[in-house]
Design an enzyme around this catalytic site. Structure first.
Site, PDB file in Angstrom:
ATOM      1  CG  ASP A  30       2.260  -3.864   0.898  1.00  0.00           C
ATOM      2  OD1 ASP A  30       2.974  -3.605  -0.086  1.00  0.00           O
ATOM      3  OD2 ASP A  30       1.457  -3.053   1.386  1.00  0.00           O
ATOM      4  CE  LYS A  62       1.780  -0.706  -1.019  1.00  0.00           C
ATOM      5  NZ  LYS A  62       1.358  -0.395   0.365  1.00  0.00           N
ATOM      6  CB  CYS A  92      -1.980  -2.898   0.222  1.00  0.00           C
ATOM      7  SG  CYS A  92      -1.567  -1.575   1.390  1.00  0.00           S
TER       8      CYS A  92
HETATM    9  C1  VGL Z   1      -1.469  -2.060   4.579  1.00  0.00           C
HETATM   10  C2  VGL Z   1      -2.492  -0.949   6.288  1.00  0.00           C
HETATM   11  C3  VGL Z   1      -1.441  -0.061   6.356  1.00  0.00           C
HETATM   12  C4  VGL Z   1      -1.515  -3.205   3.601  1.00  0.00           C
HETATM   13  C5  VGL Z   1      -0.413  -1.190   4.624  1.00  0.00           C
HETATM   14  O1  VGL Z   1      -0.442  -3.633   3.130  1.00  0.00           O
HETATM   15  O2  VGL Z   1      -2.627  -3.664   3.295  1.00  0.00           O
HETATM   16  N1  VGL Z   1      -2.505  -1.933   5.408  1.00  0.00           N
HETATM   17  N2  VGL Z   1      -0.409  -0.204   5.530  1.00  0.00           N
END
Ligand code: VGL
Ligand code: ZN
Length: 211
Positions: A8, A106, A151
């Site tokens: 991410d 995702k 994540c």
């Molecule tokens: C994430 C919170 C919500 C992450 C993704 O990438 O850690 N955290 N969505």
């Protein structure tokens, strides 16, 4: 075979983004540096529909950071982030994505969040990541990115459960720390689960010795 899994590294998680992770931009250089050591690189991409159930804006009276419920699961409410097709969902511009073998979206299902790159938070549906890694005989993964306490953590824990030798590139991660100490506790939890904690410099030295 080893694989690098980048978690991410998207605009919304960088300083100035919708769900900015403190110093999140500092993982970009690390990602660009360690990539040379891998033949296989996969990247996960948080990829939410605008009406996603993890957004506080989709819970009447819901506030960011609050713990709510989503389809029977506990759910932290987040600001709107990583909305499909938006600039915020794009990978960081400075991130070198050449030689990536696979991008794994995702969090696409409105009714369940997906912190792990392997499964949704209910462990009901799998992404394509495990199948992909299996298909190219990956047995060890090196995980880094954003965010350490969400994540990254859940991806590393699932990787261990799926039988991968799992490494965390610690200096390639930054966390949210919603509660002070969350990042430290996340690293401890990964270590206790069998994740080997390493650094980009240690990794590069080790790889150098293989050559
Ligand atoms: C994430 C919170 C919500 C992450 C993704 O990438 O850690 N955290 N969505
Ligand atoms: Zn998300």
């Amino acid at each position: 075979m080893d694989a690098l899994i980048l978690i991410d590294i998207q605009n919304d998680f960088l300083p100035g983004g919708a769900l900015a992770v403190p110093d999140g931009d500092q993982v970009i250089d690390v990602a660009n540096r360690v990539r040379a050591a891998f033949e296989m690189i996969a990247a996960t991409q948080d990829w939410h529909p605008a009406n996603h159930g993890s957004f506080a804006s989709n819970h009447p009276g819901g506030e960011v950071g609050e713990l709510a419920e989503l389809d029977g699961l506990p759910q932290v409410l987040w600001p709107d982030h990583c909305i499909q097709q938006s600039l915020g969902a794009e990978f960081a511009a400075e991130l070198d994505s050449s030689r990536w073998s696979r991008v794994v979206p995702k969090g696409c299902d409105v009714n369940v969040d997906s912190y792990s790159g392997f499964f949704d938070n209910g462990q009901r549906a799998a992404t394509e990541l495990h199948d992909f890694l299996q298909s190219i005989d990956v047995d060890a993964v090196f995980v880094m990115g954003l965010a350490t306490d969400y994540c990254v953590k859940f991806t590393a824990l699932d990787a261990v459960k799926l039988g991968y030798r799992t490494h965390l590139i610690l200096d390639g991660c930054r966390g949210v720390d919603l509660q002070p100490g969350d990042i430290e506790r996340a690293v401890e939890e990964m270590r206790n689960a069998g994740v080997a904690i390493t650094s980009s410099s240690e990794l590069m030295e080790r790889k150098e010795n293989y050559r």
